[in-house]
Scaffold this motif. Structure first.
Motif, PDB file in Angstrom:
ATOM      1  N   PHE A   1       3.729  -3.838   3.306  1.00 23.28           N
ATOM      2  CA  PHE A   1       2.928  -4.971   2.869  1.00 23.28           C
ATOM      3  C   PHE A   1       1.705  -5.175   3.761  1.00 23.28           C
ATOM      4  N   VAL A   2       0.602  -5.554   3.125  1.00 29.20           N
ATOM      5  CA  VAL A   2      -0.624  -5.952   3.811  1.00 29.20           C
ATOM      6  C   VAL A   2      -0.975  -7.356   3.344  1.00 29.20           C
TER       7      VAL A   2
ATOM      8  N   VAL B   1       0.819  -1.212   0.000  1.00 27.95           N
ATOM      9  CA  VAL B   1       0.000   0.000   0.000  1.00 27.95           C
ATOM     10  C   VAL B   1       0.853   1.262   0.000  1.00 27.95           C
ATOM     11  N   ALA B   2       2.160   1.106   0.131  1.00 25.13           N
ATOM     12  CA  ALA B   2       3.080   2.247   0.072  1.00 25.13           C
ATOM     13  C   ALA B   2       4.491   1.702  -0.051  1.00 25.13           C
TER      14      ALA B   2
ATOM     15  N   LYS C   1      -5.777   5.101   4.985  1.00 23.78           N
ATOM     16  CA  LYS C   1      -6.558   4.721   3.810  1.00 23.78           C
ATOM     17  C   LYS C   1      -6.948   3.254   3.871  1.00 23.78           C
ATOM     18  N   LEU C   2      -6.020   2.409   4.287  1.00 17.15           N
ATOM     19  CA  LEU C   2      -6.312   0.976   4.423  1.00 17.15           C
ATOM     20  C   LEU C   2      -7.409   0.742   5.456  1.00 17.15           C
TER      21      LEU C   2
ATOM     22  N   GLU D   1     -10.894  -0.899   4.291  1.00 20.19           N
ATOM     23  CA  GLU D   1     -10.997  -2.330   4.556  1.00 20.19           C
ATOM     24  C   GLU D   1     -11.549  -2.684   5.934  1.00 20.19           C
ATOM     25  N   LEU D   2     -11.487  -1.771   6.891  1.00 13.57           N
ATOM     26  CA  LEU D   2     -11.976  -2.071   8.236  1.00 13.57           C
ATOM     27  C   LEU D   2     -13.196  -1.216   8.582  1.00 13.57           C
ATOM     28  N   ALA D   3     -13.011   0.092   8.662  1.00 10.41           N
ATOM     29  CA  ALA D   3     -14.077   0.974   9.149  1.00 10.41           C
ATOM     30  C   ALA D   3     -15.283   1.018   8.227  1.00 10.41           C
TER      31      ALA D   3
END
Length: 347
Positions: A49-50, A36-37, A175-176, A180-182
Motif C-alpha cells: 500500500f501507498v 502498487v503490488a 516505479k513509484l 511520483e518522486l524523482a
C-alpha cells in the motif's frame, strides 16, 4: 527459505499490516491510497500500500517515507506508521500543516516487504534481499555475502539470479519513486531501517561506489540545516560508501535513474540496534530482538526521537526556495562537502 509447513503455521496477518489497514481506513478522508503490488504466499495475499496526501501539482516538492524493506526490521515500519497516525490526528486541527500540504505532497509506504514481515524474514518470500536486488554492481570489492551474493537464497543477502527480472516489490518501489518522486524538481526519500551499530546513521548515495553523488551540495546543505535546527540530533550523516560498498542498492538505482535536471535526495535512516541490545542483552537470543527494541518504553522512545527528522524533511521541502543552492554558492557548498565528507575522512 521458509518451508511450506512452517508457513502454514503462521497467522493470517501480522500486527503492522493490520495497523496500516486501520490507519488507511481512519485517514480515508485525506489520504489517497492505492496498492502498487501484491504478494501471494501460502494462500495469503498482502498488498503493498501507498498512502499520499497534499498538493496535486505534479511539480510540487514531495517527500516519501518508506519502511519494512527488510521484514525483520519492524521498527522502521512502526516509525512510518506513527508518522501517519500523527498526520491523521493533526489534519483535524493543524492549520499550519494544511497550508504546508497545499504546496507539497507526502507519500508513505510503511511496509515495502509485507511477505517478509509476515514470515519474519529479512528477505522477501522468494528469499531475495530487496535492498540487493537492483541490477548494478559495485565498482570495487564488497564485504563477503553482506555486499550481495548470487549463490542462492539459502544464504543471507541473496540478490536473485543475474538475468532474472527484479522482484515484484523492488520493481514496484522503483516505479513509484520514478513516477511520483524523482519526476519532480525536488523530492526526498527516507527509508527507515535498523541494523547493528552503536549509533543511528543517515546514509545517502552512493553504496556502489566511492564517487561523489552529483547533488552533494544539496545534501550538504540539508545536513547543515538539520544540524542547526537540531544541534543534538546524534546522527552520523554520511555517504553509505564510508561504511561499506554493496551490489544492487535500490536507492543508488533510483537516484541514477532520476532526471539530471531534478534534485532527488534519497536517504536511509539506519537505527543502531546495539543501543537496545546493550540495555537488554537477552534480545540477542531473539531474531526480532536483534533488530528492534523489545521493551515498550524503548520502542516509544525511538518513535519520539526520530519524529523530528521526518518533520524536518517536510518543512525543508516546503521551504525549498529559501535554501536550494544556486550559482557560485553551490560551488562553495560542494567544496565544503568534499572537505567534510571526503578529505576529512581520508586523514
Amino acid at each position: 527459505m521458509t518451508t511450506a509447513k512452517a508457513l502454514s503455521l503462521l497467522p493470517e496477518s501480522f500486527a503492522e499490516y493490520d495497523d496500516l489497514k486501520a490507519l488507511l481506513d481512519e485517514g480515508s478522508r485525506w489520504f489517497d491510497t492505492r496498492s502498487v503490488a501484491s504478494v501471494e504466499i501460502s494462500d495469503r495475499r498482502f498488498e503493498l500500500f501507498v498512502a499520499s496526501v497534499g498538493s496535486k501539482d505534479p511539480r510540487a516538492p514531495a517527500v516519501g517515507f518508506f519502511g519494512g524493506i527488510h521484514g525483520l526490521e519492524r521498527i522502521g515500519t512502526r516509525l512510518v506508521l506513527e508518522y501517519m497516525r500523527s498526520l491523521i490526528s493533526r489534519l483535524e486541527w493543524d492549520e499550519i500543516l494544511m497550508r504546508q500540504l497545499e504546496s507539497i505532497r507526502i507519500y508513505c509506504v510503511p511496509i515495502c516487504n509485507p511477505g517478509g514481515m509476515w514470515a519474519a524474514t529479512r528477505a522477501n518470500p522468494n528469499g531475495v534481499d530487496l535492498m540487493r536486488n537492483a541490477p548494478q554492481d559495485a565498482d570495487e570489492r564488497v564485504p563477503p555475502l553482506a555486499g550481495g551474493q548470487r549463490l542462492g537464497p539459502w544464504l543471507p543477502w541473496y540478490r536473485g539470479r543475474r538475468d532474472a527480472p527484479m522482484e515484484v516489490e523492488a520493481a514496484a518501489l522503483l516505479k513509484l519513486v520514478e513516477s511520483e518522486l524523482a519526476s519532480r524538481p525536488l523530492s526526498f526519500a527516507l527509508d527507515c531501517h535498523s541494523g547493528y551499530g552503536w549509533s543511528d546513521s543517515i546514509w545517502f548515495p552512493y553504496a556502489r561506489t566511492r564517487k561523489l553523488m552529483p547533488h552533494l551540495p544539496e545534501m550538504y546543505m540539508l545536513k547543515t540545516m538539520f544540524e542547526r535546527a537540531h544541534p543534538h540530533h546524534g546522527y552520523a550523516f554520511e555517504p553509505q560508501s564510508h561504511q561499506y560498498l554493496l551490489h544492487g542498492d535500490l536507492w543508488d538505482c533510483a537516484y541514477d535513474r532520476a532526471p539530471a535536471e531534478n534534485v532527488f535526495l534519497p536517504m536511509t535512516l539506519e537505527l543502531g540496534s546495539w543501543l537496545w541490545i546493550k540495555k537488554n542483552p537477552r534480545q540477542l537470543f531473539s531474531r526480532q530482538g536483534m533488530f528492534n527494541p523489545v521493551k515498550a518504553h524503548r520502542t516509544a522512545r525511538v518513535l519520539r526521537r526520530h519524529a523530528n527528522l521526518l518533520e524536518f524533511l517536510t518543512r525543508a521541502a516546503f521551504a525549498s526556495q529559501r535554501w536550494l543552492p544556486q550559482g557560485g554558492g553551490r560551488q562553495q557548498l560542494l567544496d565544503h562537502a568534499i572537505e567534510h565528507w571526503y578529505r576529512a575522512a581520508s586523514v
